[in-house]
Write an enzyme that holds these catalytic residues in place. Structure first.
Site, PDB file in Angstrom:
ATOM      1  N   ALA A 134       0.854  -1.184   0.000  1.00 27.11           N
ATOM      2  CA  ALA A 134       0.000   0.000   0.000  1.00 27.11           C
ATOM      3  C   ALA A 134       0.892   1.237   0.000  1.00 27.11           C
ATOM      4  O   ALA A 134       2.030   1.194   0.481  1.00 27.11           O
ATOM      5  CB  ALA A 134      -0.884  -0.008   1.235  1.00 27.11           C
ATOM      6  N   GLU A 183       4.054  -5.345   7.436  1.00 27.63           N
ATOM      7  CA  GLU A 183       3.209  -4.316   8.060  1.00 27.63           C
ATOM      8  C   GLU A 183       3.503  -4.072   9.539  1.00 27.63           C
ATOM      9  O   GLU A 183       3.426  -2.929   9.994  1.00 27.63           O
ATOM     10  CB  GLU A 183       1.720  -4.676   7.913  1.00 27.63           C
ATOM     11  CG  GLU A 183       1.161  -4.512   6.510  1.00 27.63           C
ATOM     12  CD  GLU A 183       1.341  -5.756   5.642  1.00 27.63           C
ATOM     13  OE1 GLU A 183       2.121  -6.651   6.010  1.00 27.63           O
ATOM     14  OE2 GLU A 183       0.677  -5.826   4.597  1.00 27.63           O
ATOM     15  N   GLY A 191       0.577  -5.131   0.785  1.00 27.91           N
ATOM     16  CA  GLY A 191      -0.561  -5.219  -0.143  1.00 27.91           C
ATOM     17  C   GLY A 191      -0.186  -5.852  -1.482  1.00 27.91           C
ATOM     18  O   GLY A 191      -1.027  -6.423  -2.163  1.00 27.91           O
ATOM     19  N   GLU A 244      -0.418  -9.472  -0.906  1.00 31.69           N
ATOM     20  CA  GLU A 244      -1.855  -9.787  -0.786  1.00 31.69           C
ATOM     21  C   GLU A 244      -2.536  -9.779  -2.158  1.00 31.69           C
ATOM     22  O   GLU A 244      -3.439 -10.573  -2.419  1.00 31.69           O
ATOM     23  CB  GLU A 244      -2.521  -8.774   0.152  1.00 31.69           C
ATOM     24  CG  GLU A 244      -2.053  -8.944   1.597  1.00 31.69           C
ATOM     25  CD  GLU A 244      -2.468  -7.780   2.489  1.00 31.69           C
ATOM     26  OE1 GLU A 244      -2.105  -6.629   2.182  1.00 31.69           O
ATOM     27  OE2 GLU A 244      -3.163  -8.025   3.483  1.00 31.69           O
TER      28      GLU A 244
HETATM   29  N1  DAK Z   1       4.573   3.280  -0.630  1.00 26.41           N
HETATM   30  C1  DAK Z   1       4.980   4.433  -1.211  1.00 26.41           C
HETATM   31  N2  DAK Z   1       6.166   4.575  -1.841  1.00 26.41           N
HETATM   32  C2  DAK Z   1       6.980   3.513  -1.875  1.00 26.41           C
HETATM   33  C3  DAK Z   1       6.625   2.259  -1.297  1.00 26.41           C
HETATM   34  C4  DAK Z   1       5.344   2.172  -0.664  1.00 26.41           C
HETATM   35  N3  DAK Z   1       4.904   1.034  -0.134  1.00 26.41           N
HETATM   36  N4  DAK Z   1       7.646   1.415  -1.486  1.00 26.41           N
HETATM   37  C5  DAK Z   1       8.585   2.077  -2.168  1.00 26.41           C
HETATM   38  N5  DAK Z   1       8.188   3.340  -2.397  1.00 26.41           N
HETATM   39  C6  DAK Z   1       8.934   4.397  -3.108  1.00 26.41           C
HETATM   40  C7  DAK Z   1      10.079   4.931  -2.258  1.00 26.41           C
HETATM   41  O1  DAK Z   1       9.604   5.912  -1.362  1.00 26.41           O
HETATM   42  C8  DAK Z   1      10.982   5.499  -3.319  1.00 26.41           C
HETATM   43  O2  DAK Z   1      10.466   6.730  -3.739  1.00 26.41           O
HETATM   44  P1  DAK Z   1      11.458   8.004  -4.053  1.00 26.41           P
HETATM   45  O3  DAK Z   1      12.191   8.225  -2.784  1.00 26.41           O
HETATM   46  O4  DAK Z   1      12.348   7.508  -5.165  1.00 26.41           O
HETATM   47  O5  DAK Z   1      10.530   9.101  -4.446  1.00 26.41           O
HETATM   48  C9  DAK Z   1      10.826   4.524  -4.456  1.00 26.41           C
HETATM   49  O6  DAK Z   1       9.594   3.842  -4.235  1.00 26.41           O
HETATM   50  C10 DAK Z   1      11.945   3.484  -4.524  1.00 26.41           C
HETATM   51  O7  DAK Z   1      12.019   2.869  -3.251  1.00 26.41           O
HETATM   52  P2  DAK Z   1      13.391   2.764  -2.433  1.00 26.41           P
HETATM   53  O8  DAK Z   1      14.289   3.915  -2.721  1.00 26.41           O
HETATM   54  O9  DAK Z   1      13.023   2.520  -1.001  1.00 26.41           O
HETATM   55  O10 DAK Z   1      14.034   1.446  -3.071  1.00 26.41           O
HETATM   56  P3  DAK Z   1      14.983   0.385  -2.370  1.00 26.41           P
HETATM   57  O11 DAK Z   1      15.450  -0.532  -3.438  1.00 26.41           O
HETATM   58  O12 DAK Z   1      16.025   1.070  -1.516  1.00 26.41           O
HETATM   59  O13 DAK Z   1      14.045  -0.437  -1.387  1.00 26.41           O
HETATM   60  C11 DAK Z   1      12.031  -1.654  -0.726  1.00 26.41           C
HETATM   61  C12 DAK Z   1      13.001  -1.212  -1.883  1.00 26.41           C
HETATM   62  C13 DAK Z   1      10.840  -2.380  -1.362  1.00 26.41           C
HETATM   63  C14 DAK Z   1      12.772  -2.620   0.194  1.00 26.41           C
HETATM   64  C15 DAK Z   1      11.608  -0.388   0.051  1.00 26.41           C
HETATM   65  O14 DAK Z   1      11.121   0.570  -0.898  1.00 26.41           O
HETATM   66  C16 DAK Z   1      10.512  -0.668   1.044  1.00 26.41           C
HETATM   67  O15 DAK Z   1      10.798  -1.214   2.107  1.00 26.41           O
HETATM   68  N6  DAK Z   1       9.280  -0.272   0.712  1.00 26.41           N
HETATM   69  C17 DAK Z   1       8.182  -0.389   1.594  1.00 26.41           C
HETATM   70  C18 DAK Z   1       7.723  -1.834   1.669  1.00 26.41           C
HETATM   71  C19 DAK Z   1       6.606  -2.027   2.660  1.00 26.41           C
HETATM   72  O16 DAK Z   1       6.770  -1.826   3.863  1.00 26.41           O
HETATM   73  N7  DAK Z   1       5.451  -2.426   2.147  1.00 26.41           N
HETATM   74  C20 DAK Z   1       4.299  -2.649   2.954  1.00 26.41           C
HETATM   75  C21 DAK Z   1       3.477  -1.418   2.906  1.00 26.41           C
HETATM   76  S1  DAK Z   1       2.202  -1.521   4.147  1.00 26.41           S
HETATM   77  C22 DAK Z   1      -4.941  -1.160   5.429  1.00 26.41           C
HETATM   78  C23 DAK Z   1      -4.947  -1.615   4.152  1.00 26.41           C
HETATM   79  C24 DAK Z   1      -3.805  -2.112   3.609  1.00 26.41           C
HETATM   80  C25 DAK Z   1      -2.638  -2.136   4.295  1.00 26.41           C
HETATM   81  C26 DAK Z   1      -2.630  -1.694   5.584  1.00 26.41           C
HETATM   82  C27 DAK Z   1      -3.785  -1.223   6.152  1.00 26.41           C
HETATM   83  N8  DAK Z   1      -6.122  -0.629   5.988  1.00 26.41           N
HETATM   84  C28 DAK Z   1      -6.394   0.736   5.828  1.00 26.41           C
HETATM   85  C29 DAK Z   1      -6.845  -1.438   6.944  1.00 26.41           C
HETATM   86  C30 DAK Z   1      -1.446  -2.570   3.682  1.00 26.41           C
HETATM   87  C31 DAK Z   1      -0.289  -2.100   4.134  1.00 26.41           C
HETATM   88  C32 DAK Z   1       0.926  -2.256   3.366  1.00 26.41           C
HETATM   89  O17 DAK Z   1       1.001  -2.762   2.289  1.00 26.41           O
END
Ligand code: DAK
Length: 258
Positions: free
Chosen positions: A64, A132, A109, A112
């Site tokens: 997400a 998450e 997400g 998922e």
């Molecule tokens: N959201 C927004 N931007 C993201 C992103 C994300 N999930 N993941 C990556 N990006 C963006 C980064 O901010 C960066 O943007 P700029 O700085 O270039 O503008 C760009 O993508 C490249 O990312 P990185 O520079 O971080 O690239 P790396 O190779 O260094 O790292 C990575 C890749 C995948 C390991 C890292 O980007 C990362 O850890 N990303 C986040 C992964 C994550 O935690 N995903 C889970 C998200 S939480 C709900 C509904 C749904 C959900 C929750 C609640 N309700 C409302 C009930 C679901 C939640 C999730 O999915």
């Protein structure tokens, strides 16, 4: 502005590609809305026999959109969650089989979304995870239920509770991904599976998918009853007459999906 989800046809296969590579295809509200529209288009196109879902660039989807989520009010978060659930439910409910071609990161997400597909093919460079809890969240788009159904409760708990990512070979080992491919061969592999499906009896394929899906949520006796009823139903189709007739006549069947 380019489409956030490209919706193309490769013969009888719908190929949907999340196209926001600079943000690793993060699932923003706009992305989820684009996905919902693309799924609705596929659902309304009777020429489609299978769907492949993939991502542009180095991610399938990195979850997400954290930036968008961080600024949400509780009401906006509820609407966002509903949007995610609705679009993944629509993906899961498609009558045609769906294959996630996971080309890179499938986190939160993104994982998922892959789980809402019937099965997953992955690049040998893919990474899966439900990170998450590290954000103070829990999986919000069906991960707590779909992941456990796919890989078993113990692995699902380890992934969700530690928030640790796993590599493609581990995903293969635990049954999260069905097959691994070299990155450049992934799409071809997923489309080939779609093509194999497209050549089978379309009614039988979609009925088998539905019975397996509904049977999974039912007790065994109910699941067997569902199967028996559906088996009888497909006997009434032209495709069954064509399929069995072609076998007896030693020729290839020509299914019409009726
Ligand atoms: N959201 C927004 N931007 C993201 C992103 C994300 N999930 N993941 C990556 N990006 C963006 C980064 O901010 C960066 O943007 P700029 O700085 O270039 O503008 C760009 O993508 C490249 O990312 P990185 O520079 O971080 O690239 P790396 O190779 O260094 O790292 C990575 C890749 C995948 C390991 C890292 O980007 C990362 O850890 N990303 C986040 C992964 C994550 O935690 N995903 C889970 C998200 S939480 C709900 C509904 C749904 C959900 C929750 C609640 N309700 C409302 C009930 C679901 C939640 C999730 O999915």
């Amino acid at each position: 502005m380019t489409d956030l989800v490209r919706n193309e046809r490769r013969g009888a296969i719908a190929l949907l590609t999340l196209d926001r590579p600079k943000a690793l295809n993060a699932l923003s509200s706009a992305m989820l809305e684009a996905l919902s529209s693309a799924i609705a288009e596929v659902a309304g196109d009777p020429s489609v026999r299978a769907l492949v879902l993939t991502g542009e660039g180095r991610a399938f989807a990195a979850g997400a959109d954290i930036e968008e989520m961080s600024a949400m009010t509780a009401l906006q978060a509820e609407a966002f969650s509903r949007l995610g659930h609705d679009s993944f439910a629509a993906l899961e409910a498609l009558s045609v089989p769906t294959i996630a071609a996971v080309n890179g990161f499938a986190l939160g997400g993104g994982c998922e979304m892959a789980l809402a597909c019937d099965f997953i093919y992955a690049s040998a460079k893919a990474t899966f995870g439900q990170p998450e809890v590290g954000l103070g969240l829990i999986p919000g788009f069906g991960g707590t239920s779909r992941l456990a159904r796919r890989v078993g409760v113990a692995w699902a708990k380890e992934l969700v509770l530690t928030g640790s990512n796993i590599k493609a070979d581990e995903a293969l080992r635990i049954g999260l991904a069905n097959r691994l491919f070299e990155p450049e061969a992934l799409l071809e592999g997923a489309l080939a599976a779609g093509q194999t499906i497209a050549e089978k009896g379309p009614v039988a394929v979609s009925v088998a998918k539905r019975v397996m899906q509904e049977g999974q949520d039912a007790d065994v006796r109910t699941a067997h009853a569902l199967e028996q009823n559906a088996f009888g139903l497909v006997f009434a189709t032209d495709d069954r007459v064509e399929g069995t007739g072609a076998f007896v006549a030693k020729r290839d069947p020509e299914f019409k999906g009726q």
